[in-house]
Design an enzyme around this catalytic site. Structure first.
Site, PDB file in Angstrom:
ATOM      1  N   ASP A 296      19.954  18.515 -27.725  1.00 34.42           N
ATOM      2  CA  ASP A 296      19.523  19.896 -27.510  1.00 34.42           C
ATOM      3  C   ASP A 296      18.803  20.513 -28.692  1.00 34.42           C
ATOM      4  OD1 ASP A 296      21.671  20.061 -29.233  1.00 34.42           O
ATOM      5  OD2 ASP A 296      22.491  21.879 -28.324  1.00 34.42           O
TER       6      ASP A 296
ATOM      7  N   ASP B 100       3.115  -0.713   7.464  1.00 38.88           N
ATOM      8  CA  ASP B 100       3.119   0.324   6.428  1.00 38.88           C
ATOM      9  C   ASP B 100       3.679   1.634   6.964  1.00 38.88           C
ATOM     10  OD1 ASP B 100       2.065  -1.374   4.565  1.00 38.88           O
ATOM     11  OD2 ASP B 100      -0.012  -0.745   4.884  1.00 38.88           O
TER      12      ASP B 100
ATOM     13  N   ASN C 156      -0.783  -4.706   9.574  1.00 41.17           N
ATOM     14  CA  ASN C 156      -0.383  -4.219   8.259  1.00 41.17           C
ATOM     15  C   ASN C 156      -0.218  -2.706   8.271  1.00 41.17           C
ATOM     16  OD1 ASN C 156       0.233  -5.042   5.570  1.00 41.17           O
ATOM     17  ND2 ASN C 156      -1.658  -4.075   4.874  1.00 41.17           N
TER      18      ASN C 156
ATOM     19  N   ASP D  12      24.112  13.445 -28.537  1.00 43.12           N
ATOM     20  CA  ASP D  12      24.313  14.207 -29.758  1.00 43.12           C
ATOM     21  C   ASP D  12      25.662  14.916 -29.632  1.00 43.12           C
ATOM     22  OD1 ASP D  12      23.709  15.553 -32.198  1.00 43.12           O
ATOM     23  OD2 ASP D  12      23.222  17.323 -31.007  1.00 43.12           O
TER      24      ASP D  12
ATOM     25  N   ASN E  97       3.875 -13.614   5.118  1.00 41.99           N
ATOM     26  CA  ASN E  97       2.731 -13.568   6.033  1.00 41.99           C
ATOM     27  C   ASN E  97       1.475 -14.137   5.387  1.00 41.99           C
ATOM     28  OD1 ASN E  97       4.230 -12.436   8.069  1.00 41.99           O
ATOM     29  ND2 ASN E  97       3.680 -10.331   7.545  1.00 41.99           N
TER      30      ASN E  97
ATOM     31  N   ASP F 102      16.911  16.191 -32.529  1.00 44.88           N
ATOM     32  CA  ASP F 102      17.015  15.166 -31.481  1.00 44.88           C
ATOM     33  C   ASP F 102      15.656  14.764 -30.917  1.00 44.88           C
ATOM     34  OD1 ASP F 102      19.834  15.190 -31.577  1.00 44.88           O
ATOM     35  OD2 ASP F 102      19.875  16.974 -30.311  1.00 44.88           O
TER      36      ASP F 102
ATOM     37  N   GLU G 255       0.809  -1.221   0.000  1.00 44.06           N
ATOM     38  CA  GLU G 255       0.000   0.000   0.000  1.00 44.06           C
ATOM     39  C   GLU G 255       0.838   1.266   0.000  1.00 44.06           C
ATOM     40  OE1 GLU G 255      -2.261  -2.924   2.754  1.00 44.06           O
ATOM     41  OE2 GLU G 255      -0.195  -2.388   2.284  1.00 44.06           O
TER      42      GLU G 255
END
Length: 905
Positions: free
Chosen positions: A636, A733, A729, A361, A704, A640, A318
């Site tokens: 640049d 978390d 849990n 480049d 688990n 490109d 989560e």
């Protein structure tokens, strides 16, 4: 004014609405016409538009500005975050939790989703606002020729904002000007433009009026080579001219690349999605499998459904969106604040950390857009500083005596080299001595003649003038009094130098008597010259490029150069940078002859690709990705764009053209290569932290889940109540938020920190089974030591014992699976260690508090139970450390020696 039929014809299509881009054939359609014909098609004239016509066209076509790159709103960004696979799964589980009555779990899940989406959206919005401040490519004003009204006899020239330009406007260009729109030349004098941001060609190109082009250009390459067309984003190096505007705003070639959106799913996103798909399948199978197995063995029936849903929830990482967004946001903010590097796409940071090949480049990236003198060679092809002095005198006086007051890039290079060699060239030096030279007359460089001539006078020599001629080798040699054999030999030498990537200027002189009538020098005087020698020039390297390229190689990033220049120039540049170009250079023609599979093999082998168009650059990047490489591209220019969009992570300097900045994931600071190093460090640290988090949380939660499903089948009661599953849990978390603030040590990992779904899944499976074994051992201990486990009080004791053991094992996992075992010294205590300590304390103390009974737990285990649980934990810790040491030994040597975090290999 009449209906603008001419404007619709010049665009080869219907009249555009306000601000709508013209078809891309706009300039190509006019390129085949003489200037007067083009003016008629634009319904314009050489005297310019009237103010009323210009106002009408401005209202019709819109302002001459880059396309409006609207950044998505905060709400759209929030909606995009919800489409993340883990986030979508969490929302589905929240709905299921609500349906089965677990409102607390649903509320927690909804809060996590909201925090994650807000953090990610705010970070990306902040980055886009920073990039908006970099849109400053175009010139501020331009000289426009317009008439007050149709009856005005003479047009007026005045400065107008670039945004007020419209198709059909006549403008004047001079040295140093930025081309404000796509234009067609009506007149020109020695006009030379620099269009490397569009084409990648390092050298300036001469431009001049032509009566008509025989065949309309077929593509961008041919279009940019047209001598009578100049394009927005290029600049005037020397000379001047008058031109008519043929495309503005979104219709220019500079803005033509915006029709395709940047692909925003990089390598890290794809890897996370691969892991997510596997977990989602397991999560979706968990409830029906648990119900079916329980119905066959225990017969609990539907009452086990909330427990099965809770197990499925526990499988979900989560906190992944929250931790990931927090880690990436911290890295992005640090880069922006300390190094002026802007991360526009947060997930580009771990992509950068996983990058194992960087395509560059050449022009504007590895080299600066200006030449420097390499050496001066006499007529005998030996070094001779006198040749440079003559070339500098030519450059000095053609600049000072011509109408054009600004030297071109070659003149600047010659003058700079002469100043370094023997002091400033200000007319006070001579070829061998120190007597002053005076300028008499000059013929500036002309693209058609390909040379320039200065007439100088040495004081004390009355009636004698010296012509100093400098220009293209062939042109100058034709004017020299040389035997044909010597001329051919010099041409061969020049060709050899050119093939080695050098540009050459030939220098010749002649003495002429002064004219009694005072007439200035003319073309007829450029005959019978004495050849003095050659000046060779090379591209100027970016200052810190060699050092950074060596550093990249030492850190596991292979560098490949993709350039539009010819092979000789590219090879020379690579060698000067200390980058071995290899034995083979892959040119565009050879790339076209290769299939995708063949190109993938060749791209992995070859380091230098020359004569590449935008399409070739994109193909090479895609071929490297198909070969399993995480590919970055640093460019640049407009040429490109295709490669930037194809790469896993797109980078550009802050002074890149606006379309390149908009397509980039990371915009580097004032010193791009230094910024690249810092961004690489931040990306690898982020990748290491996120991979460590994934390994810890997924292996623990999978273990688990396996243990709970096994216990549900083996025990006559539910092994843990749904509320207890969700609470533990939740605590786990919360502890994992520490990964968002974890620091991996002062140094960066020395190898790419790639997230491989296959390796992650193998890791979590192995360590998840080990965790499940520890949990099953705990079940055995509790079954032996807890009396009356079948009644309510015994179940409460059982739940409390497993709750404590579970949080203790998770705390051990956070510490042991994060640390690299082969470090000589352990990582210093940090947020993760402190969070693990708090998690362990919660597991021990919570069943003893008043909250324990509310959750269905009582803490009255016997000393024997605690002793056996401690033994289980001790054995589990030893097994975990041994497994980690073996796992670390199987990783590449040195993969993570410089960090205190889990190696992300």
């Amino acid at each position: 004014m009449p209906e603008t039929a001419g404007l619709s014809r010049c665009g080869e299509g219907p009249v555009r609405a306000r601000g709508e881009a013209a078809p891309l054939e706009h300039a190509a359609g006019l390129a085949a016409h003489a200037p007067l014909t083009a003016l008629r098609r634009l319904e314009a004239g050489p005297r310019g538009l009237t103010e009323a016509e210009a106002a009408d066209r401005l209202a019709r076509y819109g302002e001459n500005a880059p396309p409006s790159w609207r950044t998505p709103s905060l709400w759209r960004r929030l909606g995009r975050g919800v489409r993340d696979p883990f986030t979508a799964v969490l929302l589905c589980l929240a709905v299921v939790s609500t349906a089965v009555g677990s409102l607390g779990a649903a509320g927690v899940i909804a809060a996590l989703v909201a925090v994650s989406c807000v953090l990610r959206a705010c970070g990306e919005l902040r980055a886009d606002r920073s990039v908006a401040g970099l849109r400053a490519l175009l010139a501020g004003t331009v000289t426009v020729v317009r008439r007050p009204d149709a009856d005005a006899a003479r047009p007026l020239s005045r400065e107008l904002p670039v945004g007020d330009l419209v198709p059909g406007d006549v403008i004047r260009l001079g040295p140093g000007d930025l081309i404000p729109a796509d234009v067609l030349l009506l007149r020109s004098t020695g006009l030379v433009v620099h269009q490397a941001p569009l084409t990648g060609e390092s050298g300036p190109l001469p431009k001049h009026r032509v009566d008509a082009a025989a065949v309309p250009p077929a593509g961008d390459t041919e279009l940019f080579e047209q001598p009578h067309l100049c394009f927005q984003g290029s600049s005037v190096v020397a000379g001047g001219g008058t031109a008519v505007v043929i495309a503005t705003g979104a219709a220019t070639r500079l803005a033509a690349g915006h029709g395709h959106a940047r692909v925003t799913h990089g390598a890290f996103d794809r890897s996370v999605r691969g892991v997510a798909r596997t977990l989602v399948r397991f999560m979706l199978l968990t409830p029906p499998l648990a119900l079916a197995a329980d119905a066959a063995v225990s017969g609990h029936g539907v009452q086990i459904l909330p427990f099965a849903v809770a197990v499925a929830v526990s499988l979900t990482p989560e906190m992944l969106p929250v931790v990931m967004t927090a880690v990436l946001a911290r890295g992005a903010v640090s880069l922006a604040r300390e190094h002026r590097v802007i991360v526009r796409r947060l997930s580009a940071l771990p992509d950068l950390g996983a990058m194992d090949v960087l395509c560059l480049d050449k022009t504007g990236t590895l080299t600066q857009d200006r030449p420097v003198v390499d050496q001066a060679l006499g007529a005998d092809l030996r070094p001779d500083p006198a040749v440079l002095r003559w070339a500098a005198l030519n450059a000095l006086w053609t600049v000072q005596l011509a109408e054009n007051p600004v030297p071109d890039a070659l003149d600047e290079a010659v003058l700079g080299a002469a100043a370094q060699a023997a002091g400033p060239v200000d007319g006070s030096g001579t070829e061998p001595g120190a007597e002053a030279w005076e300028g008499v007359a000059a013929l500036p460089f002309d693209p058609a003649r390909r040379l320039s001539t200065a007439v100088v006078r040495e004081p004390g020599r009355l009636g004698v003038h010296t012509l100093v001629v400098k220009g293209a080798v062939d042109t100058v040699l034709e004017r020299c009094a040389l035997p044909e054999a010597d001329r051919e030999a010099l041409r061969a030498v020049a060709a050899r130098y050119a093939s080695d990537g050098l540009r050459l200027l030939a220098v010749a002189i002649a003495e002429r008597g002064s004219r009694a009538d005072g007439r200035a020098v003319g073309v007829a005087d450029e005959r019978g010259l004495t050849f003095v020698g050659l000046v060779t020039l090379r591209d100027s390297l970016t200052e810190d490029a060699p050092e950074v390229l060596r550093a990249l190689s030492g850190r596991g990033v292979e560098v490949k150069v993709l350039t539009g220049d010819d092979p000789g120039t590219a090879v020379r540049t690579c060698r000067e940078l200390g980058l071995d170009p290899g034995d083979d250079v892959l040119t565009a023609r050879r790339i076209d002859a290769l299939g995708d599979d063949e190109l993938a093999r060749e791209a992995g082998r070859v380091r230098l690709f020359a004569r590449c168009t935008p399409r070739h650059k994109a193909r090479v990047v895609a071929a490297l990705q198909a070969d399993g490489r995480t590919t970055g591209f640093l460019g640049d220019g407009v040429n490109d764009l295709a490669a930037l969009r194809a790469a896993d992570v797109a980078l550009c300097p802050r002074d890149a053209v606006a379309p390149a900045r908009e397509s980039a994931d990371v915009v580097l600071g004032e010193h791009p290569f230094a910024g690249l190093g810092h961004a690489l460090d931040a990306g690898r640290r982020a990748g290491v932290s996120l991979t460590a988090y994934l390994r810890v949380t997924l292996s623990s939660q999978l273990g688990n889940a396996l243990a709970m499903l096994a216990a549900a089948l083996l025990l006559p009661f539910v092994p843990m109540l749904p509320a207890q599953v969700l609470v533990q849990n939740l605590f786990f978390d919360a502890a994992q938020l520490a990964f968002a603030f974890d620091r991996c040590g002062p140094a960066s990992p020395r190898r790419p920190a790639a997230l491989w779904p296959g390796q992650i899944l193998r890791f979590i499976t192995a360590f998840g089974v080990l965790n499940a074994a520890a949990d099953l051992a705990t079940f055995g201990v509790l079954a032996l030591t807890v009396r009356g486990a079948a009644d309510a009080s015994g179940q409460a004791l059982f739940h409390a014992g497993w709750f404590t053991e579970n949080l203790l094992t998770q705390a051990m996992v956070m510490v042991l699976l994060r640390t690299v075992p082969r470090l000589r010294r352990p990582a210093l205590p940090g947020p993760v260690a402190l969070a693990a300590l708090l998690l362990a304390a919660t597991g021990i103390l919570l069943p003893l508090t008043a909250l324990g009974p509310l959750l269905g737990m009582v803490a009255a285990l016997t000393p024997l139970s605690y002793a056996l649980l401690a033994l289980v934990l001790l054995l589990y810790g030893a097994a975990l450390a041994a497994a980690m040491r073996r796992y670390a030994g199987e990783e590449p040597t040195g993969a993570g020696e410089s960090t205190g975090c889990m190696v992300a290999q």
